[in-house]
Design a protein around this motif. Structure first.
Motif, PDB file in Angstrom:
ATOM      1  N   ILE A  20       0.835  -1.195   0.000  1.00  0.00           N
ATOM      2  CA  ILE A  20       0.000   0.000   0.000  1.00  0.00           C
ATOM      3  C   ILE A  20       0.871   1.246   0.000  1.00  0.00           C
ATOM      4  N   LEU A  21       0.516   2.178  -0.860  1.00  0.00           N
ATOM      5  CA  LEU A  21       1.166   3.486  -0.877  1.00  0.00           C
ATOM      6  C   LEU A  21       0.172   4.501  -0.327  1.00  0.00           C
ATOM      7  N   ALA A  22       0.516   5.106   0.789  1.00  0.00           N
ATOM      8  CA  ALA A  22      -0.367   6.078   1.440  1.00  0.00           C
ATOM      9  C   ALA A  22       0.266   7.460   1.370  1.00  0.00           C
ATOM     10  N   ASN A  23      -0.568   8.474   1.161  1.00  0.00           N
ATOM     11  CA  ASN A  23      -0.030   9.830   1.195  1.00  0.00           C
ATOM     12  C   ASN A  23      -0.474  10.549   2.468  1.00  0.00           C
ATOM     13  N   ILE A  79      -9.530   4.403  -0.979  1.00  0.00           N
ATOM     14  CA  ILE A  79     -10.270   4.596  -2.212  1.00  0.00           C
ATOM     15  C   ILE A  79      -9.382   4.190  -3.365  1.00  0.00           C
ATOM     16  N   VAL A  80      -9.866   3.326  -4.242  1.00  0.00           N
ATOM     17  CA  VAL A  80      -9.095   2.931  -5.412  1.00  0.00           C
ATOM     18  C   VAL A  80      -9.969   3.106  -6.642  1.00  0.00           C
ATOM     19  N   ASP A 112      -2.819   4.735  -2.818  1.00  0.00           N
ATOM     20  CA  ASP A 112      -3.914   3.809  -2.530  1.00  0.00           C
ATOM     21  C   ASP A 112      -4.807   4.306  -1.412  1.00  0.00           C
ATOM     22  N   MET A 113      -4.246   5.125  -0.537  1.00  0.00           N
ATOM     23  CA  MET A 113      -5.022   5.653   0.574  1.00  0.00           C
ATOM     24  C   MET A 113      -4.385   6.935   1.076  1.00  0.00           C
ATOM     25  N   ALA A 143      -5.085  15.599  -1.264  1.00  0.00           N
ATOM     26  CA  ALA A 143      -4.522  14.264  -1.061  1.00  0.00           C
ATOM     27  C   ALA A 143      -5.483  13.184  -1.531  1.00  0.00           C
ATOM     28  N   VAL A 144      -6.767  13.368  -1.266  1.00  0.00           N
ATOM     29  CA  VAL A 144      -7.767  12.396  -1.720  1.00  0.00           C
ATOM     30  C   VAL A 144      -7.879  12.421  -3.244  1.00  0.00           C
ATOM     31  N   GLN A 145      -7.664  13.595  -3.847  1.00  0.00           N
ATOM     32  CA  GLN A 145      -7.649  13.679  -5.313  1.00  0.00           C
ATOM     33  C   GLN A 145      -6.562  12.788  -5.892  1.00  0.00           C
ATOM     34  N   ASP A 146      -5.403  12.755  -5.235  1.00  0.00           N
ATOM     35  CA  ASP A 146      -4.327  11.879  -5.688  1.00  0.00           C
ATOM     36  C   ASP A 146      -4.729  10.412  -5.598  1.00  0.00           C
ATOM     37  N   VAL A 147      -5.514  10.068  -4.583  1.00  0.00           N
ATOM     38  CA  VAL A 147      -6.013   8.695  -4.468  1.00  0.00           C
ATOM     39  C   VAL A 147      -6.945   8.393  -5.638  1.00  0.00           C
ATOM     40  N   ALA A 148      -7.819   9.340  -5.939  1.00  0.00           N
ATOM     41  CA  ALA A 148      -8.746   9.156  -7.062  1.00  0.00           C
ATOM     42  C   ALA A 148      -8.008   9.018  -8.376  1.00  0.00           C
ATOM     43  N   ASN A 149      -6.847   9.706  -8.501  1.00  0.00           N
ATOM     44  CA  ASN A 149      -6.063   9.651  -9.737  1.00  0.00           C
ATOM     45  C   ASN A 149      -5.133   8.460  -9.797  1.00  0.00           C
ATOM     46  N   GLY A 150      -5.111   7.648  -8.727  1.00  0.00           N
ATOM     47  CA  GLY A 150      -4.285   6.449  -8.724  1.00  0.00           C
ATOM     48  C   GLY A 150      -2.851   6.680  -8.309  1.00  0.00           C
ATOM     49  N   LEU A 151      -2.532   7.867  -7.781  1.00  0.00           N
ATOM     50  CA  LEU A 151      -1.157   8.138  -7.354  1.00  0.00           C
ATOM     51  C   LEU A 151      -0.869   7.567  -5.977  1.00  0.00           C
TER      52      LEU A 151
END
Length: 350
Positions: A237-240, A344-345, A331-332, A321-329
């Protein structure tokens, strides 16, 4: 006899001048290909000056420049369809904006196993996304181009079909694959993770339209499926982390002092440096979940949000940060919210 030779010389000179004028004109409809039929069908790259070197230098020594291919009319028809709603279609033709350059992914796609296919000219291709689209290994590589206009079957509509079928607007948009780490740190471009190549291919690619001065909106709207994460089964998992939020999320400077804001000395530099570890209650909470998973979560890597997401959401680093999750950059995203963890994936095909 002398007069005849003089006339012939004059005509040859005139022909030479006219040829140069024509060669620099769009009327020659010149495009690159390994042969005329490939140039006519693929419309891969326009050779504006009509010179073979324009093709060989960018695509390889086997490519030459062929005239009167019909590609200009095809592109014009596509652009007309794409602009029916008064949308502006922009194509760059370059290698991406500063800080987020297009990368060469040809060798990467050539190494994909189990996805081999044969292109119309008999050369080797690779299935992208599914067996519906056999693309050249140079698909999405190196340059801002209308890659889908060349390769996507939905974009390959003949002149006879134009009266009854609208070409999807995304066909006219320029994009390319990019270096995600460079783009996140050094640019404000919007980046997406590709899902055309699954985990089993060991290929992880990212693409951008904005670095080509284009927009991804049409492509995203064309996707009719959103795939959410299933059972974990031993995943990485990659988390930001959206921002500093002491005592939940913080880093330490060289003297061991706690950094609480990007406005602190070195705060922004440390935030975008993944080599500097995160600390805090929220970080420890997530790391404890990893331990309790018993290997269901193999690895948790922590990173920063992209600078491009800040452009879309300048007033909220958490939303960015959640936008990056939506863009696939990522995983959470880890943060102090009403729901401590939000996974969110979004599976955006490319």
């Amino acid at each position: 006899m002398v007069g005849l030779l003089s006339l012939v010389s004059t005509l040859l000179l005139l022909f030479s001048v006219l040829s140069k004028i024509l060669v620099t004109s769009a009327s020659i409809d010149a495009y690159c290909g390994t042969n005329y039929f490939q140039a006519q069908s693929d419309c891969k790259l326009e050779c504006i000056d009509g010179d073979d070197s324009e093709c060989s230098e960018k695509l390889g020594p086997e490519y030459k420049c062929f005239m009167f291919t019909g590609c200009t009319d095809k592109a014009a028809s596509t652009l007309l369809r794409a602009s029916e709603n008064n949308n502006t279609v922009t194509t760059s033709g370059g290698t991406g904006n500063s800080g987020c350059s297009c990368i060469n992914t040809t060798d990467t796609l050539l190494q994909v196993q189990g996805r081999e296919c044969t292109l119309q000219d008999g050369s080797r291709g690779v299935y992208a996304g599914s067996d519906r689209m056999c693309v050249e290994p140079s698909y999405g590589s190196s340059f801002c181009m209308q890659h889908d206009l060349i390769s996507d079957p939905d974009c390959s509509i003949t002149e006879n079909d134009l009266a009854t079928h609208a070409i999807p607007q995304y066909c006219a948009r320029s994009w390319c694959y990019v270096d995600v780490e460079q783009c996140k740190k050094e640019s404000l471009e919007i980046i997406y993770r590709s899902s055309y190549f699954d985990v089993d291919t060991n290929v992880d690619l990212f693409f951008s339209y904005s670095t080509c001065n284009s927009t991804a909106e049409d492509f995203i709207e064309a996707q009719d499926t959103v795939v959410f994460s299933q059972a974990l089964g031993g995943i990485d998992i990659l988390a930001n982390v959206p921002n500093y939020y002491n005592p939940s999320m913080f880093k330490r400077n060289g003297d061991g002092g706690i950094i609480t804001s990007t406005n602190d000395a070195g705060g922004e530099e440390y935030y975008y440096n993944d080599a500097m570890p995160w600390e805090g209650a929220a970080i420890e909470y997530v790391q404890e979940i990893v331990q309790l998973s018993g290997g269901d979560i193999r690895v948790l890597n922590i990173t920063h949000r992209s600078k491009g997401s800040n452009v879309l959401h300048p007033t909220s680093s958490f939303t960015a940060a959640v936008q990056d999750v939506a863009n696939g950059l990522a995983d959470m995203s880890i943060g102090k919210r009403e729901i401590p963890l939000r996974i969110i994936v979004y599976d955006l095909a490319r």
